[in-house]
Design an enzyme around this catalytic site. Sequence first.
Site, mmCIF file in Angstrom:
data_model
loop_
_atom_site.group_PDB
_atom_site.id
_atom_site.type_symbol
_atom_site.label_atom_id
_atom_site.label_comp_id
_atom_site.label_asym_id
_atom_site.label_seq_id
_atom_site.Cartn_x
_atom_site.Cartn_y
_atom_site.Cartn_z
ATOM 1 N N SER A 1 0.615 -1.231 0.052
ATOM 2 C CA SER A 1 -0.046 -0.033 0.068
ATOM 3 C C SER A 1 0.935 1.194 0.213
ATOM 4 C CB SER A 1 -1.052 -0.034 1.163
ATOM 5 O OG SER A 1 -2.077 0.925 1.168
ATOM 6 N N ASP B 1 -9.529 -4.560 -5.229
ATOM 7 C CA ASP B 1 -8.807 -3.656 -4.413
ATOM 8 C C ASP B 1 -8.760 -2.211 -4.922
ATOM 9 O OD1 ASP B 1 -7.150 -1.898 -2.948
ATOM 10 O OD2 ASP B 1 -5.503 -3.856 -3.064
ATOM 11 N N HIS C 1 -8.160 -5.125 -0.040
ATOM 12 C CA HIS C 1 -7.014 -4.600 0.365
ATOM 13 C C HIS C 1 -6.101 -5.001 1.687
ATOM 14 C CE1 HIS C 1 -3.541 -1.402 -0.516
ATOM 15 N NE2 HIS C 1 -4.070 -0.791 0.827
#
Length: 231
Positions: free
Chosen positions: A126, A194, A206
């Site tokens: 991320s 996601d 996610h």
Amino acid sequence: MFSPRSRMTRRTAAHAAAAVVALAAGGVAATATAHAATCADVDVVVARGTFEPGTLGLIVGDPVYSAIQQKVTNKTTSSYPVDYPANLDVYSNPNSAQKGNADLVDHVTKQAAACPNQRFILVGYSQGANVVDNSIGISSDGAVVGGAIVATIPASIEPRVAAVLLFGNPIRAIGKTVTGTYASRTDDVCANGDPVCGAGTDVSAHLSYGNDAGAAATFAATRLSGASLIS
């Protein structure tokens, strides 16, 4: 070649996903403690996701490092949690991802000098993927919790980076991928649905990247055993 793995697959949904990470962790924002790694054969450098708890990152870093240790049985390993806020600060200068970018490059540069035979595996989840992207020369500016490049791994060290493992990489949502010299060493996975790396709306996607730890570790192990490695 570059492996943009998608199990493949808007901006408000991406921020919601970051909030879900925090909630899943009980709302605890972990602060990784930087430490000097020993001269292991392989140093696994991990940039965690936004508000992600855990030594290297509960969702990605910890399971991926464990899987790498299981797959890479003929080499010693060490790990380093990139020291950065991993928060939603996109306004200060430098912002969160840029602080991570600077720390990752500083760590790898110092380790490379102290340990001439050490190899590196870079892991980013991320916001942490933004950190790694910047560090290898791929700007995350314009991506969710991204920023302009402030440092890159020196060209002299680049051959010692065996693998780059990216999960939920925000630059993919703005149509970018890892290109250039690191492309063949990059495994970039985006879960179906996601919203951070793709066009989905499933925030739970996610949080699912622990499922990819084994495949990512296999990719890294293959790269470590490749003929292109420095002996």
